[in-house]
Design an enzyme around this catalytic site. Structure first.
Site, short mmCIF file in Angstrom:
data_model
loop_
_atom_site.label_atom_id
_atom_site.label_comp_id
_atom_site.label_asym_id
_atom_site.label_seq_id
_atom_site.Cartn_x
_atom_site.Cartn_y
_atom_site.Cartn_z
N CYS A 273 -24.97 -10.08 -0.39
CA CYS A 273 -23.58 -10.57 -0.44
C CYS A 273 -23.44 -11.87 -1.24
O CYS A 273 -22.37 -12.18 -1.72
CB CYS A 273 -23.04 -10.79 0.97
SG CYS A 273 -23.09 -9.31 1.98
N HIS B 81 -16.93 -15.74 1.32
CA HIS B 81 -17.28 -14.32 1.34
C HIS B 81 -16.46 -13.62 2.42
O HIS B 81 -16.35 -14.10 3.55
CB HIS B 81 -18.77 -14.18 1.60
CG HIS B 81 -19.21 -12.79 1.91
ND1 HIS B 81 -18.80 -11.70 1.17
CD2 HIS B 81 -20.03 -12.30 2.88
CE1 HIS B 81 -19.35 -10.61 1.67
NE2 HIS B 81 -20.09 -10.94 2.71
N ASN C 166 -15.94 -5.63 4.38
CA ASN C 166 -16.97 -6.41 3.69
C ASN C 166 -17.48 -5.60 2.50
O ASN C 166 -18.17 -4.60 2.69
CB ASN C 166 -18.09 -6.71 4.69
CG ASN C 166 -19.19 -7.57 4.08
OD1 ASN C 166 -19.24 -7.77 2.88
ND2 ASN C 166 -20.06 -8.07 4.94
N1 ACO Z 1 -16.55 -0.29 18.36
C1 ACO Z 1 -16.59 -0.50 19.68
N2 ACO Z 1 -17.59 -1.17 20.28
C2 ACO Z 1 -18.59 -1.63 19.52
C3 ACO Z 1 -18.60 -1.44 18.12
C4 ACO Z 1 -17.53 -0.73 17.55
N3 ACO Z 1 -17.44 -0.51 16.22
N4 ACO Z 1 -19.72 -2.02 17.61
C5 ACO Z 1 -20.37 -2.56 18.65
N5 ACO Z 1 -19.69 -2.33 19.81
C6 ACO Z 1 -20.04 -2.72 21.17
C7 ACO Z 1 -21.51 -2.97 21.35
O1 ACO Z 1 -22.18 -1.76 21.57
C8 ACO Z 1 -21.52 -3.87 22.55
O2 ACO Z 1 -21.37 -3.07 23.70
P1 ACO Z 1 -22.15 -3.44 25.06
O3 ACO Z 1 -21.67 -4.78 25.46
O4 ACO Z 1 -21.74 -2.33 25.98
O5 ACO Z 1 -23.60 -3.42 24.68
C9 ACO Z 1 -20.24 -4.69 22.40
O6 ACO Z 1 -19.44 -3.99 21.45
C10 ACO Z 1 -20.47 -6.10 21.91
O7 ACO Z 1 -21.34 -6.04 20.82
P2 ACO Z 1 -21.80 -7.34 20.09
O8 ACO Z 1 -22.74 -6.98 18.98
O9 ACO Z 1 -22.26 -8.36 21.07
O10 ACO Z 1 -20.41 -7.85 19.48
P3 ACO Z 1 -20.11 -9.16 18.69
O11 ACO Z 1 -19.05 -9.92 19.36
O12 ACO Z 1 -21.34 -9.91 18.29
O13 ACO Z 1 -19.47 -8.59 17.36
C11 ACO Z 1 -20.05 -8.13 15.07
C12 ACO Z 1 -20.24 -7.75 16.53
C13 ACO Z 1 -18.61 -7.86 14.67
C14 ACO Z 1 -20.98 -7.28 14.21
C15 ACO Z 1 -20.36 -9.64 14.89
O14 ACO Z 1 -21.61 -9.97 15.47
C16 ACO Z 1 -20.39 -10.04 13.45
O15 ACO Z 1 -19.38 -10.02 12.78
N6 ACO Z 1 -21.54 -10.46 12.91
C17 ACO Z 1 -21.68 -10.74 11.53
C18 ACO Z 1 -22.26 -9.54 10.86
C19 ACO Z 1 -21.81 -9.33 9.44
O16 ACO Z 1 -20.79 -9.81 8.98
N7 ACO Z 1 -22.61 -8.57 8.72
C20 ACO Z 1 -22.26 -8.16 7.41
C21 ACO Z 1 -23.29 -8.44 6.40
S1 ACO Z 1 -23.73 -10.10 6.27
C22 ACO Z 1 -22.47 -10.87 5.60
O17 ACO Z 1 -21.76 -10.33 4.82
C23 ACO Z 1 -22.29 -12.30 5.98
#
Ligand code: ACO
Length: 332
Positions: free
Chosen positions: A116, A259, A289
């Protein structure tokens, strides 16, 4: 100090026409619009057709940038192409693009991969090439067909990404013009290499949607919370350092383009650097993204919508797998 400064001469973007909304995802996996919107701010994203290659998307974006720059294909003397998962292992995407654009001058064509952050890595490299005096008109691409690595059974990563291409023509500023790169920073923290990766077993084979059906073998491996925290911390640090080094206050800054990974990351970075919301350009809700395409696309839209004007100061920062990071402060 170089006698040359770098100027953005033209920008372009391309999005495939196929739209996939959060509700469309809810039809194929256990997710819903509310979860995706609250956690990411994303409402929809675009996906390319199977036979629409990464380089096809880049070609559309590049033609738009060339037109805006008022240049002919053969005026380009260097192609820098950021792509995370290219169409071919070789020849590289930049050479493929040279052919698609009808560039016949045999200019150098180089791919880079800093995920990214790759577009901003390319921007810094292009700036150095221009300042060296060796090259004048550089075509910089950030093109990502993320659907090639998107495991549509994995709800934790598949909803985050979209396909797009962004292009920028960078050139020498003419005498008397104020356009310039005012500062830049690049980095990578390999201690967190595993927090965002696609295993080589997948990259070493032809990746198809059918193969991704078996996502246990072929998928993006991500620790979302590690990525989230480091993205916020690092992009804020780079941004504050760049402003400080250039002696530019937040009041004096015209635009901030982080980003477009996730609205919560964008808002958290904005708060850490105390950037007023109206200066932050955001489009993640429409495209999700798009990895390295996100910044050049946002830049293009900011200019096209009449927000960004010549002489404006723009701060851009990115973060991605590596964990790579980058920031650049420019006067447009
Ligand atoms: N729909 C419904 N529920 C979901 C989904 C979905 N699409 N995805 C995950 N869940 C559930 C999980 O299974 C979990 O359930 P559980 O509590 O029963 O185990 C719950 O939601 C919480 O999951 P977390 O991973 O703790 O959620 P979090 O609040 O951390 O959000 C997210 C997840 C959105 C991925 C966040 O961590 C994030 O944005 N991280 C950055 C990642 C990113 O941007 N990556 C892209 C590439 S890098 C970049 O470009 C910077």
């Amino acid at each position: 100090m170089s006698k040359y400064q770098t100027k953005i001469l033209g920008t372009g973007k391309y999005h495939p026409s196929k739209v996939m909304t959060n509700d469309d995802f809810a039809k194929i996996m256990d997710t819903n619009d509310q979860w995706i919107t609250e956690r990411t701010g994303i409402k929809e994203r675009r996906f390319a057709e199977k036979d629409e290659l990464n380089v096809d998307m880049a070609t559309h974006a590049a033609k738009m940038a060339l037109k805006e720059a008022n240049l002919q294909p053969d005026d380009i003397d260097f192609i820098l192409y950021q792509v995370t998962l290219p169409d071919y292992y070789f020849p590289n995407s930049a050479s493929n693009l040279q052919e698609k654009l009808g560039i016949t001058n045999k200019c150098p064509a180089l791919d880079i991969n800093a995920a990214c952050s790759g577009y901003l890595y390319g921007f810094v490299l292009a700036d150095s090439l221009i300042k060296s005096g060796l090259y004048k008109n550089i075509l910089l691409i950030g093109a990502e067909k993320t659907s090639n690595f998107n495991a549509f059974k994995d709800r934790s990563t598949s909803v985050l990404f979209g396909d797009a291409a962004g292009a920028t023509v960078l050139s020498r500023s003419s005498e008397g013009e104020s356009s310039a790169v005012l500062g830049s920073v690049l980095g990578s923290d390999s201690s967190k290499l595993d927090s965002l990766a696609m295993p080589n077993s997948a990259g070493a084979n032809e990746v198809t949607h059918e193969m991704l059906e078996n996502f246990e073998d072929k998928k993006v491996v991500m620790n979302g919370q590690v990525v989230f925290k480091n993205a916020v911390k690092t992009m804020a640090k780079h941004s504050l350092e760049l402003l400080d080094n250039a002696g530019i206050s937040m009041d004096e800054l015209s635009w901030f383009i982080p980003h477009q990974a996730n609205l919560r990351i964008i808002e958290a970075v904005g708060q850490m650097v105390k950037c007023p919301q109206e200066k932050v350009i955001v489009n993640v809700q429409k495209y999700a993204n798009t990895s390295s395409a996100s910044i050049p696309v946002t830049l293009n839209e900011g200019i096209a919508e009449g927000k960004i004007k010549r002489g404006d100061t723009i701060l851009m920062t990115a973060f991605g797998a590596g964990l790579t990071s980058a920031g650049i402060l420019i006067r447009y």
